[in-house]
Design an enzyme around this catalytic site. Structure first.
Site, PDB file in Angstrom:
ATOM      1  N   LYS A 137       0.814  -1.423   0.020  1.00  0.00           N
ATOM      2  CA  LYS A 137      -0.053  -0.023  -0.181  1.00  0.00           C
ATOM      3  C   LYS A 137       0.958   1.319  -0.058  1.00  0.00           C
ATOM      4  O   LYS A 137       0.598   2.202  -0.705  1.00  0.00           O
ATOM      5  CB  LYS A 137      -1.095   0.003   1.381  1.00  0.00           C
ATOM      6  CG  LYS A 137      -2.123  -1.145   1.211  1.00  0.00           C
ATOM      7  CD  LYS A 137      -3.123  -0.595   2.230  1.00  0.00           C
ATOM      8  CE  LYS A 137      -2.500  -0.582   3.603  1.00  0.00           C
ATOM      9  NZ  LYS A 137      -2.025  -2.151   4.158  1.00  0.00           N
ATOM     10  N   ARG A 197     -10.442   2.098   9.315  1.00  0.00           N
ATOM     11  CA  ARG A 197      -9.977   0.583   9.762  1.00  0.00           C
ATOM     12  C   ARG A 197     -11.160  -0.215  10.489  1.00  0.00           C
ATOM     13  O   ARG A 197     -11.100  -1.435  10.599  1.00  0.00           O
ATOM     14  CB  ARG A 197      -8.954   0.613  11.042  1.00  0.00           C
ATOM     15  CG  ARG A 197      -7.689   0.976  10.528  1.00  0.00           C
ATOM     16  CD  ARG A 197      -6.683  -0.242  10.009  1.00  0.00           C
ATOM     17  NE  ARG A 197      -5.385  -0.486  10.776  1.00  0.00           N
ATOM     18  CZ  ARG A 197      -4.374   0.121  10.401  1.00  0.00           C
ATOM     19  NH1 ARG A 197      -4.215   1.051   9.531  1.00  0.00           N
ATOM     20  NH2 ARG A 197      -3.177  -0.009  11.100  1.00  0.00           N
ATOM     21  N   ARG A 229      11.894 -10.872   4.508  1.00  0.00           N
ATOM     22  CA  ARG A 229      12.676  -9.548   4.528  1.00  0.00           C
ATOM     23  C   ARG A 229      13.886 -10.038   5.443  1.00  0.00           C
ATOM     24  O   ARG A 229      13.823 -10.732   6.655  1.00  0.00           O
ATOM     25  CB  ARG A 229      11.668  -8.648   5.518  1.00  0.00           C
ATOM     26  CG  ARG A 229      12.093  -7.147   5.471  1.00  0.00           C
ATOM     27  CD  ARG A 229      11.014  -6.203   5.657  1.00  0.00           C
ATOM     28  NE  ARG A 229      10.029  -6.343   6.772  1.00  0.00           N
ATOM     29  CZ  ARG A 229       9.055  -5.691   6.795  1.00  0.00           C
ATOM     30  NH1 ARG A 229       8.941  -4.733   6.263  1.00  0.00           N
ATOM     31  NH2 ARG A 229       8.440  -6.141   8.175  1.00  0.00           N
ATOM     32  N   ARG A 236      13.746  -9.791  11.551  1.00  0.00           N
ATOM     33  CA  ARG A 236      12.842  -8.902  12.634  1.00  0.00           C
ATOM     34  C   ARG A 236      12.067  -9.684  13.308  1.00  0.00           C
ATOM     35  O   ARG A 236      11.417 -10.916  12.875  1.00  0.00           O
ATOM     36  CB  ARG A 236      12.077  -7.890  12.050  1.00  0.00           C
ATOM     37  CG  ARG A 236      12.871  -6.653  11.918  1.00  0.00           C
ATOM     38  CD  ARG A 236      12.443  -5.564  11.021  1.00  0.00           C
ATOM     39  NE  ARG A 236      10.786  -5.380  11.083  1.00  0.00           N
ATOM     40  CZ  ARG A 236      10.072  -4.482  10.905  1.00  0.00           C
ATOM     41  NH1 ARG A 236      10.624  -3.490  10.168  1.00  0.00           N
ATOM     42  NH2 ARG A 236       8.842  -4.316  11.150  1.00  0.00           N
ATOM     43  N   ARG A 253      -0.256 -10.843  13.016  1.00  0.00           N
ATOM     44  CA  ARG A 253      -0.510  -9.438  12.286  1.00  0.00           C
ATOM     45  C   ARG A 253      -1.894  -9.797  11.376  1.00  0.00           C
ATOM     46  O   ARG A 253      -2.611  -8.808  11.121  1.00  0.00           O
ATOM     47  CB  ARG A 253       0.647  -8.934  11.544  1.00  0.00           C
ATOM     48  CG  ARG A 253       1.504  -8.362  12.486  1.00  0.00           C
ATOM     49  CD  ARG A 253       3.047  -8.169  11.802  1.00  0.00           C
ATOM     50  NE  ARG A 253       3.078  -7.439  10.768  1.00  0.00           N
ATOM     51  CZ  ARG A 253       4.249  -7.026  10.091  1.00  0.00           C
ATOM     52  NH1 ARG A 253       5.134  -7.915  10.475  1.00  0.00           N
ATOM     53  NH2 ARG A 253       4.398  -6.107   9.322  1.00  0.00           N
TER      54      ARG A 253
HETATM   55  P1  AMP Z   1       0.022   1.136  10.384  1.00  0.00           P
HETATM   56  O1  AMP Z   1       1.091   2.127   9.934  1.00  0.00           O
HETATM   57  O2  AMP Z   1      -1.205   1.790   9.244  1.00  0.00           O
HETATM   58  O3  AMP Z   1      -0.050  -0.221  10.461  1.00  0.00           O
HETATM   59  O4  AMP Z   1      -0.529   1.841  11.927  1.00  0.00           O
HETATM   60  C1  AMP Z   1       0.100   1.610  12.914  1.00  0.00           C
HETATM   61  C2  AMP Z   1      -0.571   1.625  14.101  1.00  0.00           C
HETATM   62  O5  AMP Z   1      -1.411   3.067  14.231  1.00  0.00           O
HETATM   63  C3  AMP Z   1      -1.710   0.827  14.090  1.00  0.00           C
HETATM   64  O6  AMP Z   1      -1.302  -0.460  14.692  1.00  0.00           O
HETATM   65  C4  AMP Z   1      -2.809   1.367  14.884  1.00  0.00           C
HETATM   66  O7  AMP Z   1      -2.312   1.458  16.505  1.00  0.00           O
HETATM   67  C5  AMP Z   1      -2.925   2.848  14.827  1.00  0.00           C
HETATM   68  N1  AMP Z   1      -3.509   3.027  13.806  1.00  0.00           N
HETATM   69  C6  AMP Z   1      -3.192   3.565  12.310  1.00  0.00           C
HETATM   70  N2  AMP Z   1      -4.602   3.853  11.757  1.00  0.00           N
HETATM   71  C7  AMP Z   1      -5.504   3.525  12.376  1.00  0.00           C
HETATM   72  C8  AMP Z   1      -6.802   3.616  12.384  1.00  0.00           C
HETATM   73  N3  AMP Z   1      -7.307   4.027  11.298  1.00  0.00           N
HETATM   74  N4  AMP Z   1      -7.648   3.297  13.365  1.00  0.00           N
HETATM   75  C9  AMP Z   1      -7.205   3.045  14.575  1.00  0.00           C
HETATM   76  N5  AMP Z   1      -5.714   2.834  14.670  1.00  0.00           N
HETATM   77  C10 AMP Z   1      -5.023   3.287  13.836  1.00  0.00           C
END
Ligand code: AMP
Length: 223
Positions: free
Chosen positions: A16, A91, A130, A163, A174
């Site tokens: 993405k 999300r 990775r 990692r 995940r």
């Molecule tokens: P990401 O980089 O998109 O995987 O986001 C990292 C972390 O940010 C996630 O594990 C959540 O804790 C928080 N996060 C990011 N986007 C959202 C969202 N739309 N709603 C809730 N938490 C979010």
């Protein structure tokens, strides 16, 4: 005529971030990654960052109100000709509903909702392949670069390692969290006839071209 707003969905490892960057450069989207915005807020220890930190550290979702507010603020600042590309938001169904309300309030056009579909096996292969250099943090991939644990980093000669969150069990976790959180969202957009699925396993170049085609078709629909 501006392109439609875009929501990019897809599992970890779908690419993405790479496609968002491509569309930002080639189409001129305003890229909004809630993960990036929240990480910056944590680093700066703003009020939002302090509230979000514990959830993020635990790998949990930040409460809807906080994330909805931050997206609302940013979308409201966009000019009439600017289009957002949301990556990591919505999300949850509550977030999708809030975004739909915001769209009506601000009279924005229907967004393109694109799911970059990648199978669990492919996610395991991409993330599990990775390798990271312990010295300079350069990132390699077993398939793309032919480098594995025990090899030396071509950049600095450091040791390559896997990692902890790329261990098979952590990747499965995940993926389970992604499915728990995002499947209802995919159903939400599908029921509304809004979801477009792109095969995320056809190679980066072809996925990028397909996204570009979808944006151009969406541009025509906006006219
Ligand atoms: P990401 O980089 O998109 O995987 O986001 C990292 C972390 O940010 C996630 O594990 C959540 O804790 C928080 N996060 C990011 N986007 C959202 C969202 N739309 N709603 C809730 N938490 C979010």
């Amino acid at each position: 005529m501006p392109q439609p707003d875009m929501i990019l969905l897809g599992p970890p490892g779908a690419g993405k971030g790479t496609y968002a960057e491509y569309l930002k450069q080639h189409v001129g989207y305003v890229h909004m990654s809630t993960g990036d915005i929240l990480r910056a807020a944590v680093a700066e220890q703003t009020e939002l960052g302090q509230q979000a930190q514990a959830y993020m550290n635990a790998g949990e979702l930040v409460p809807d109100e906080l994330v909805i507010d931050l997206v609302r603020e940013r979308v409201a600042l966009l000019g009439a000709d600017e289009r957002f590309l949301l990556d990591g938001f919505p999300r949850t169904v509550a977030q999708a509903e809030a975004l739909a309300e915001l769209r009506e309030e601000l009279s924005r056009p229907e967004p393109l909702v694109i799911n970059v579909a990648v199978s669990d096996e492919e996610v395991m292969r991409r993330l599990g392949g990775r390798r990271v250099c312990r010295s300079c943090a350069a990132i390699y991939n077993v398939d793309r670069d032919g480098l594995d644990i025990g090899d030396k980093c071509p950049e600095c000669g450091g040791e390559l390692y896997l990692r902890s969150d790329d261990q098979p069990e952590a990747i499965l976790n995940r993926l389970a969290i992604y499915k728990r959180d995002t499947q209802p969202l995919i159903d939400y957009y599908q029921q509304r006839g809004q979801l477009i699925t792109v095969d995320g396993e056809q190679g980066q170049q072809r996925v990028s071209e397909e996204l570009g085609r979808l944006v151009r078709a969406g541009q025509r629909d906006c006219q």
